[in-house]
Design an enzyme around this catalytic site. Structure first.
Site, PDB file in Angstrom:
ATOM      1  N   LYS A  32     -58.279  24.829 -94.107  1.00  0.00           N
ATOM      2  CA  LYS A  32     -56.984  24.173 -94.336  1.00  0.00           C
ATOM      3  C   LYS A  32     -57.235  22.793 -94.943  1.00  0.00           C
ATOM      4  O   LYS A  32     -58.013  22.002 -94.407  1.00  0.00           O
ATOM      5  CB  LYS A  32     -56.220  24.025 -93.019  1.00  0.00           C
ATOM      6  CG  LYS A  32     -54.896  23.288 -93.180  1.00  0.00           C
ATOM      7  CD  LYS A  32     -54.065  23.337 -91.912  1.00  0.00           C
ATOM      8  CE  LYS A  32     -54.281  22.174 -90.981  1.00  0.00           C
ATOM      9  NZ  LYS A  32     -53.729  20.890 -91.441  1.00  0.00           N
ATOM     10  N   ASP A  59     -51.871  22.623 -96.824  1.00  0.00           N
ATOM     11  CA  ASP A  59     -50.862  22.213 -95.842  1.00  0.00           C
ATOM     12  C   ASP A  59     -50.200  20.912 -96.292  1.00  0.00           C
ATOM     13  O   ASP A  59     -50.538  19.832 -95.811  1.00  0.00           O
ATOM     14  CB  ASP A  59     -51.599  22.044 -94.494  1.00  0.00           C
ATOM     15  CG  ASP A  59     -50.714  21.558 -93.372  1.00  0.00           C
ATOM     16  OD1 ASP A  59     -49.488  21.683 -93.472  1.00  0.00           O
ATOM     17  OD2 ASP A  59     -51.274  21.057 -92.368  1.00  0.00           O
ATOM     18  N   LYS A  61     -46.636  20.655 -96.615  1.00  0.00           N
ATOM     19  CA  LYS A  61     -45.302  20.557 -95.975  1.00  0.00           C
ATOM     20  C   LYS A  61     -44.234  19.983 -96.905  1.00  0.00           C
ATOM     21  O   LYS A  61     -43.648  18.936 -96.634  1.00  0.00           O
ATOM     22  CB  LYS A  61     -45.381  19.718 -94.704  1.00  0.00           C
ATOM     23  CG  LYS A  61     -46.337  20.260 -93.653  1.00  0.00           C
ATOM     24  CD  LYS A  61     -46.231  19.461 -92.358  1.00  0.00           C
ATOM     25  CE  LYS A  61     -47.166  19.948 -91.282  1.00  0.00           C
ATOM     26  NZ  LYS A  61     -48.572  19.662 -91.503  1.00  0.00           N
ATOM     27  N   LEU A  62     -43.943  20.693 -97.990  1.00  0.00           N
ATOM     28  CA  LEU A  62     -42.969  20.190 -98.957  1.00  0.00           C
ATOM     29  C   LEU A  62     -41.552  20.148 -98.371  1.00  0.00           C
ATOM     30  O   LEU A  62     -41.176  20.999 -97.550  1.00  0.00           O
ATOM     31  CB  LEU A  62     -42.977  21.070-100.221  1.00  0.00           C
ATOM     32  CG  LEU A  62     -44.084  20.739-101.236  1.00  0.00           C
ATOM     33  CD1 LEU A  62     -45.448  21.079-100.709  1.00  0.00           C
ATOM     34  CD2 LEU A  62     -43.828  21.458-102.554  1.00  0.00           C
ATOM     35  N   ASP A  64     -37.885  18.773-100.261  1.00  0.00           N
ATOM     36  CA  ASP A  64     -37.172  18.013-101.305  1.00  0.00           C
ATOM     37  C   ASP A  64     -36.043  18.901-101.816  1.00  0.00           C
ATOM     38  O   ASP A  64     -35.772  19.960-101.236  1.00  0.00           O
ATOM     39  CB  ASP A  64     -38.159  17.625-102.426  1.00  0.00           C
ATOM     40  CG  ASP A  64     -37.737  16.348-103.150  1.00  0.00           C
ATOM     41  OD1 ASP A  64     -36.537  16.207-103.452  1.00  0.00           O
ATOM     42  OD2 ASP A  64     -38.601  15.508-103.429  1.00  0.00           O
ATOM     43  N   THR A 119     -44.490  19.845 -83.744  1.00  0.00           N
ATOM     44  CA  THR A 119     -44.725  19.798 -82.290  1.00  0.00           C
ATOM     45  C   THR A 119     -44.693  18.357 -81.771  1.00  0.00           C
ATOM     46  O   THR A 119     -44.623  18.130 -80.574  1.00  0.00           O
ATOM     47  CB  THR A 119     -46.069  20.467 -81.917  1.00  0.00           C
ATOM     48  OG1 THR A 119     -47.069  19.999 -82.822  1.00  0.00           O
ATOM     49  CG2 THR A 119     -45.982  21.971 -82.004  1.00  0.00           C
ATOM     50  N   GLY A 210     -59.247  22.393 -85.684  1.00  0.00           N
ATOM     51  CA  GLY A 210     -59.855  21.240 -86.345  1.00  0.00           C
ATOM     52  C   GLY A 210     -61.045  20.728 -85.569  1.00  0.00           C
ATOM     53  O   GLY A 210     -62.154  21.261 -85.655  1.00  0.00           O
ATOM     54  N   ARG A 211     -60.805  19.690 -84.773  1.00  0.00           N
ATOM     55  CA  ARG A 211     -61.907  18.987 -84.111  1.00  0.00           C
ATOM     56  C   ARG A 211     -62.815  19.830 -83.227  1.00  0.00           C
ATOM     57  O   ARG A 211     -64.016  19.544 -83.176  1.00  0.00           O
ATOM     58  CB  ARG A 211     -61.355  17.767 -83.347  1.00  0.00           C
ATOM     59  CG  ARG A 211     -60.922  16.677 -84.315  1.00  0.00           C
ATOM     60  CD  ARG A 211     -59.948  15.725 -83.711  1.00  0.00           C
ATOM     61  NE  ARG A 211     -58.662  16.371 -83.442  1.00  0.00           N
ATOM     62  CZ  ARG A 211     -57.625  15.776 -82.877  1.00  0.00           C
ATOM     63  NH1 ARG A 211     -57.714  14.508 -82.515  1.00  0.00           N
ATOM     64  NH2 ARG A 211     -56.489  16.428 -82.696  1.00  0.00           N
TER      65      ARG A 211
HETATM   66  O1  C5P Z   1     -58.248  18.768 -84.640  1.00  0.00           O
HETATM   67  P1  C5P Z   1     -57.136  19.719 -84.268  1.00  0.00           P
HETATM   68  O2  C5P Z   1     -57.621  21.088 -83.844  1.00  0.00           O
HETATM   69  O3  C5P Z   1     -56.148  19.109 -83.302  1.00  0.00           O
HETATM   70  O4  C5P Z   1     -56.376  19.937 -85.654  1.00  0.00           O
HETATM   71  C1  C5P Z   1     -55.189  20.665 -85.749  1.00  0.00           C
HETATM   72  C2  C5P Z   1     -54.695  20.656 -87.166  1.00  0.00           C
HETATM   73  O5  C5P Z   1     -53.431  21.284 -87.205  1.00  0.00           O
HETATM   74  C3  C5P Z   1     -54.503  19.284 -87.775  1.00  0.00           C
HETATM   75  O6  C5P Z   1     -54.752  19.382 -89.175  1.00  0.00           O
HETATM   76  C4  C5P Z   1     -53.037  18.982 -87.517  1.00  0.00           C
HETATM   77  O7  C5P Z   1     -52.486  18.117 -88.473  1.00  0.00           O
HETATM   78  C5  C5P Z   1     -52.437  20.376 -87.666  1.00  0.00           C
HETATM   79  N1  C5P Z   1     -51.168  20.555 -86.975  1.00  0.00           N
HETATM   80  C6  C5P Z   1     -51.006  20.390 -85.614  1.00  0.00           C
HETATM   81  N2  C5P Z   1     -49.785  20.575 -85.020  1.00  0.00           N
HETATM   82  C7  C5P Z   1     -48.736  20.938 -85.764  1.00  0.00           C
HETATM   83  C8  C5P Z   1     -48.875  21.130 -87.147  1.00  0.00           C
HETATM   84  C9  C5P Z   1     -50.122  20.922 -87.720  1.00  0.00           C
HETATM   85  O8  C5P Z   1     -51.966  20.072 -84.914  1.00  0.00           O
HETATM   86  N3  C5P Z   1     -47.584  21.166 -85.191  1.00  0.00           N
END
Ligand code: C5P
Length: 232
Positions: A32, A59, A61-62, A64, A119, A210-211
């Protein structure tokens, strides 16, 4: 495309991102690319990661007016991404414009997902700042239904909402869910989290991680653990 793990490449520049992806020698994970990396490194990073053989969820998120979103989506379809997204709050007309823009001359297009309510938006803030009086679950389901009626493929939502979305809108409607943590891992700043195994049970089609992968001592092993727990 079946169930899959998507790695959130939340890096601030091209070099950092490519060095991270270089660690994956045997597999090419679905990645992503979010606003931070895209605004820092531009469309070139999308082309480069695609050329390396990865699937890409862009990702951005448009949100407009329909004509602007339609034209922007046309550009994204030309980048050959596999998945992209917009805010359902832009209305059905905007989502229909997006589908029109995304559809290539040969009839193919990337998957298109809607963000329902972020969220980070609480029911209190929705009521007090946005004047939306309905319970947040109802709003999420309504926005998901609008997205389906506009021809979208699914929504990005909390894994804890995925089951309700499927029940209300149909099980073939995709749910892509961030907020995933290993049972024995740190949750960081996420609040409503679930494990890859639980996300599978609930019925998520894709988890965005992500992390737990990018910050792991061994990112490849962490990714493989996600795949094992989620895809099986
Ligand atoms: O590092 P982590 O696992 O928390 O990353 C989650 C990813 O998902 C990030 O890129 C975050 O911006 C994205 N995201 C999220 N919650 C959302 C929408 C997107 O954590 N509701």
């Amino acid at each position: 495309m079946g169930r899959d793990v998507i790695i959130a490449c939340d890096f601030s520049g091209k070099q950092e991102c490519l060095e991270f992806l270089d660690k994956f020698t045997g597999v090419k994970p679905f990645v992503k690319i979010g606003m931070e990396l895209f605004y820092a490194a531009g469309p070139e990073i999308v082309r480069e990661i695609k050329a390396r053989g990865h699937k890409i969820f862009l990702d951005l998120k448009l949100h407009d007016i329909p004509n602007t979103v339609m034209k922007a989506m046309k550009v994204l379809a030309g980048l050959d991404v596999d998945m992209c997204n917009l805010h359902a709050a832009g209305t059905k007309a905007m989502m229909e414009g997006a589908i029109k823009g995304l559809t290539r001359e040969d009839g193919t297009r990337p998957l298109l997902l809607a963000v329902t309510q972020l969220t980070s938006t609480s029911e209190d803030r929705m009521r007090e700042e946005l004047l939306i009086d309905h319970p947040i679950d109802e709003v999420v389901i309504k926005y998901a239904s609008n997205a389906k009626e506009a021809g979208l493929d699914g929504v990005v939502c909390s894994p804890l909402e995925a089951g309700k979305v499927k029940a209300a809108v149909g099980k073939e409607f995709l749910t892509v869910t961030p907020g995933v943590r290993f049972a024995d891992g740190d949750i960081g700043d996420q609040v409503r989290v679930t494990t890859p195994e639980k996300a599978k049970e609930i019925g998520s089609d894709y988890i965005v991680v992500g992390r737990p992968v990018t910050a792991a001592a061994d990112p490849v092993a962490a990714y493989e653990r996600c795949v094992k727990e989620f895809v099986g």
